[in-house]
Design a protein around this motif. Structure first.
Motif, PDB file in Angstrom:
ATOM      1  N   PHE A  10     -25.091 -27.355  24.447  1.00 38.71           N
ATOM      2  CA  PHE A  10     -25.412 -26.005  25.421  1.00 38.71           C
ATOM      3  C   PHE A  10     -24.110 -25.188  25.501  1.00 38.71           C
ATOM      4  N   PHE A  11     -23.101 -25.922  25.676  1.00 33.42           N
ATOM      5  CA  PHE A  11     -21.816 -25.078  25.687  1.00 33.42           C
ATOM      6  C   PHE A  11     -21.197 -24.555  24.403  1.00 33.42           C
ATOM      7  N   VAL A  12     -21.799 -25.047  23.193  1.00 32.73           N
ATOM      8  CA  VAL A  12     -21.267 -24.599  22.025  1.00 32.73           C
ATOM      9  C   VAL A  12     -22.048 -23.397  21.676  1.00 32.73           C
ATOM     10  N   ILE A  13     -23.449 -23.453  21.996  1.00 35.58           N
ATOM     11  CA  ILE A  13     -24.471 -22.378  21.995  1.00 35.58           C
ATOM     12  C   ILE A  13     -23.781 -21.267  22.712  1.00 35.58           C
ATOM     13  N   ARG A  14     -23.452 -21.574  24.075  1.00 36.02           N
ATOM     14  CA  ARG A  14     -23.114 -20.625  24.879  1.00 36.02           C
ATOM     15  C   ARG A  14     -21.887 -19.600  24.547  1.00 36.02           C
ATOM     16  N   LEU A  15     -21.039 -20.523  24.019  1.00 36.93           N
ATOM     17  CA  LEU A  15     -19.693 -19.928  23.315  1.00 36.93           C
ATOM     18  C   LEU A  15     -19.736 -19.281  22.108  1.00 36.93           C
ATOM     19  N   SER A  16     -20.786 -19.724  21.390  1.00 37.68           N
ATOM     20  CA  SER A  16     -21.096 -18.913  20.035  1.00 37.68           C
ATOM     21  C   SER A  16     -21.804 -17.461  20.521  1.00 37.68           C
ATOM     22  N   VAL A  17     -22.709 -17.697  21.466  1.00 36.89           N
ATOM     23  CA  VAL A  17     -23.224 -16.125  21.706  1.00 36.89           C
ATOM     24  C   VAL A  17     -22.214 -15.212  22.544  1.00 36.89           C
ATOM     25  N   ALA A  18     -21.307 -15.811  23.349  1.00 43.29           N
ATOM     26  CA  ALA A  18     -20.235 -15.014  23.790  1.00 43.29           C
ATOM     27  C   ALA A  18     -19.252 -14.413  22.767  1.00 43.29           C
ATOM     28  N   MET A  19     -19.027 -15.378  21.669  1.00 41.91           N
ATOM     29  CA  MET A  19     -18.195 -14.842  20.898  1.00 41.91           C
ATOM     30  C   MET A  19     -18.838 -13.460  19.918  1.00 41.91           C
ATOM     31  N   LEU A  20     -20.035 -13.799  19.696  1.00 46.83           N
ATOM     32  CA  LEU A  20     -20.826 -12.622  19.081  1.00 46.83           C
ATOM     33  C   LEU A  20     -20.940 -11.412  19.770  1.00 46.83           C
ATOM     34  N   LEU A  21     -21.250 -11.472  21.063  1.00 47.79           N
ATOM     35  CA  LEU A  21     -21.125 -10.395  21.877  1.00 47.79           C
ATOM     36  C   LEU A  21     -19.877  -9.962  21.993  1.00 47.79           C
ATOM     37  N   TRP A  22     -18.668 -10.613  22.243  1.00 50.66           N
ATOM     38  CA  TRP A  22     -17.520 -10.061  22.182  1.00 50.66           C
ATOM     39  C   TRP A  22     -17.143  -9.142  20.872  1.00 50.66           C
ATOM     40  N   GLY A  23     -17.232  -9.500  19.917  1.00 50.36           N
ATOM     41  CA  GLY A  23     -17.147  -9.017  18.308  1.00 50.36           C
ATOM     42  C   GLY A  23     -17.957  -7.601  18.629  1.00 50.36           C
TER      43      GLY A  23
END
Length: 124
Positions: A28-41
């Motif tokens: 769950f936290f890996v997916i959440r981090l991945s989505v946040a990183m994509l949005l931050w970019g």
């Protein structure tokens, strides 16, 4: 694979359940981090508009403008009579429409950044 999991469950059901729960939580936290990183970019969400709920200090921090420039632009009382005041409260205090302060703050931010681009503003 299934047989291995069944064997682990038979040997230690609580430990197997704990490992499974920890794995699900980690996923769950890996997916959440991945989505946040994509949005931050994606820089589109960084371009925020100045809104009435923002304080002059927040605007200066968010838009990288010296605080004094925003305070002067919106003619904020220094010190504020009731603690921190957002643009809506400053407009009520001054008796002007909040759109006037929003336009003044936008103009101050745009003017500061235009001057920095031209090389006429000091870095603070």
């Amino acid at each position: 694979m299934i047989a291995h999991i069944k064997r682990l469950w038979a040997a230690a059901p609580l430990a197997t359940a704990a490992v499974f729960a920890a794995s699900v939580l980690a996923l769950f936290f890996v997916i959440r981090l991945s989505v946040a990183m994509l949005l931050w970019g994606n820089s589109d969400h960084h371009e925020k508009e100045i809104e009435a709920w923002m304080t002059p200090g927040f605007i200066s921090h968010a838009f990288k403008v010296p605080r004094e420039i925003i305070l002067d632009a919106v003619d904020a009382p220094v010190p504020p009579p009731a603690g921190r005041m957002n643009l809506d409260e400053i407009a009520d205090y001054r008796g002007v429409p909040v759109t006037t302060l929003l336009d003044a703050a936008r103009s101050a931010v745009d003017g500061f950044h235009a001057a920095r681009t031209d090389g006429t503003a000091n870095d603070r």
